[in-house]
Structures are given as C-alpha cells and as structure tokens.
Design a protein around this motif. Structure first.
Motif, PDB file in Angstrom:
ATOM      1  N   SER A 155       0.849  -0.891   0.400  1.00  0.00           N
ATOM      2  CA  SER A 155      -0.167  -0.242  -0.073  1.00  0.00           C
ATOM      3  C   SER A 155       1.056   1.134   0.080  1.00  0.00           C
ATOM      4  CB  SER A 155      -0.735   0.068   1.397  1.00  0.00           C
ATOM      5  OG  SER A 155      -1.334  -1.346   1.527  1.00  0.00           O
ATOM      6  N   GLN A 156       1.857   1.304   0.496  1.00  0.00           N
ATOM      7  CA  GLN A 156       2.908   3.036   0.643  1.00  0.00           C
ATOM      8  C   GLN A 156       3.403   2.953  -0.765  1.00  0.00           C
ATOM      9  OE1 GLN A 156       3.135   4.726   3.758  1.00  0.00           O
ATOM     10  NE2 GLN A 156       4.238   5.868   1.882  1.00  0.00           N
ATOM     11  N   ILE A 159       0.985   4.595  -2.729  1.00  0.00           N
ATOM     12  CA  ILE A 159       1.032   5.404  -2.730  1.00  0.00           C
ATOM     13  C   ILE A 159       1.853   7.134  -2.439  1.00  0.00           C
ATOM     14  CG2 ILE A 159       0.828   7.500  -1.120  1.00  0.00           C
ATOM     15  CD1 ILE A 159      -1.050   5.171   0.950  1.00  0.00           C
ATOM     16  N   GLU A 160       3.342   5.943  -2.649  1.00  0.00           N
ATOM     17  CA  GLU A 160       4.728   6.596  -2.797  1.00  0.00           C
ATOM     18  C   GLU A 160       4.185   6.661  -4.318  1.00  0.00           C
ATOM     19  OE1 GLU A 160       7.554   4.518  -1.556  1.00  0.00           O
ATOM     20  OE2 GLU A 160       7.077   5.711   0.414  1.00  0.00           O
ATOM     21  N   ASN A 163       1.676   9.393  -5.393  1.00  0.00           N
ATOM     22  CA  ASN A 163       2.504  10.670  -4.772  1.00  0.00           C
ATOM     23  C   ASN A 163       3.177  11.354  -6.201  1.00  0.00           C
ATOM     24  OD1 ASN A 163       0.612  11.180  -3.004  1.00  0.00           O
ATOM     25  ND2 ASN A 163       2.014   9.822  -1.167  1.00  0.00           N
TER      26      ASN A 163
END
Length: 179
Positions: A155-156, A159-160, A163
């Motif tokens: 998930s991280q 998200i990165e 972004n």
C-alpha cells in the motif's frame, strides 16, 4: 514388561505406520512424492516429518517437557500451518499415534497392567496435542503478521507511486501553463 519397552521393540513399525497415516492427510500426488523421494534435499517436507515424528515418539515414551519436543514439533507444525489444513487437520497427526499403538499392541491392551500404562501414554499424547495447537497458533499469527506487513508495504509503495505521478503531472501542468 513395561509398555514403553514394548513400544521401543515395535518402534520401526509404529513410525512407518504413523508416517503413512500422516501422508494420507495429503493429496495423492504429494503422497507419491513424499514416499518416493527419500533424500532430505529432494524431499525436505517428508524428511522433516519423518525425523520429527521419531523424536516426538521418543518423547512420548518418557515424561517429556515442552522443551523436549519443541524443535521437532515446531518443524512439523510450521509445514502444516502454511498448507491447506484447518487447525484440527494440522494437528490431528498427533492423535494418529493412539490408534497405531493400539494396533501394534493387539490383545495386550486388554491386560489391566498395560491398560493403565496405555492411559498414561494417551495423556502424554493429549499433552503433546495441546503443545501442537499452541505451536500452530504461533505459526499462524506470524504468518498473518507477515501478510499484514506485506500489505502495508504494498500500500505504501502504491501511495508513493501515485504521489510521484501526481507530482510529475502537476509539474508538467505547471510547465505547460508557463509557456
């Protein structure tokens, strides 16, 4: 003669039968593989099970402690906890030894002398099964912790990436507006 002495005499047959019953809990293709591959490097699962049940059996012949059976039990339970078994199926192999021992003893189990000792043996098997359940739950908890960590890490990363895309899209849009 003590029950344990009789079981030591019949150890090879008991272990072969216990291994066979454990194999029967697996799909037929796996059973063929486990039986035909004796090398521990070609068949680490079969080897771990065979080695583990021998050590567990030795523990059952005496008044074992959790520490005495922790390593062999852990090896087998780790394998069964990641396979497609329910909790009861994963640890059922412990109870198989009761039937195998009764079959090995035959008519002797009718003798009061052996019946009382067999009851004590059964109590040790039940205690081993409880240890196995604890071990199984620890393995499953670790497995779920790993899955949660992987999900969070995945998930991280998403998200990165989103972004970065948003930042580069905003940068491209800003560049376009300046021209």
């Amino acid at each position: 003669m003590k029950l344990e002495d009789l079981l030591v005499e019949k150890k090879k047959t008991i272990l072969e039968n216990w291994f066979q019953l454990i194999l029967e809990s697996y799909p037929p293709d796996s059973v063929k593989f486990f039986k035909n591959k004796k090398d521990q490097f070609q068949n680490p699962v079969g080897h771990a099970i065979q080695d583990g049940i021998e050590k567990l059996f030795d523990g059952l012949l005496g008044n074992f402690t959790r520490e005495d059976v922790a390593v062999p039990l852990d090896k087998i339970i780790k394998i069964r906890s990641v396979q497609d078994f329910s909790p009861s199926q994963a640890i059922a192999f412990i109870h198989f030894i009761k039937k195998i021992v009764r079959d090995a003893l035959g008519e002797l189990i009718k003798d009061d002398h052996y019946r009382n000792q067999l009851y004590e043996f059964d109590c040790r098997v039940d205690r081993l099964a409880l240890y196995a359940f604890d071990c199984y739950m620890q393995c499953r908890e670790k497995l779920y912790e790993i899955k949660v960590r992987e999900a969070k890490a995945g998930s991280q990363m998403i998200i990165e990436k989103l972004n970065r895309r948003a930042d580069s899209a905003a940068g491209a849009e800003g560049e376009k507006n300046r021209k």
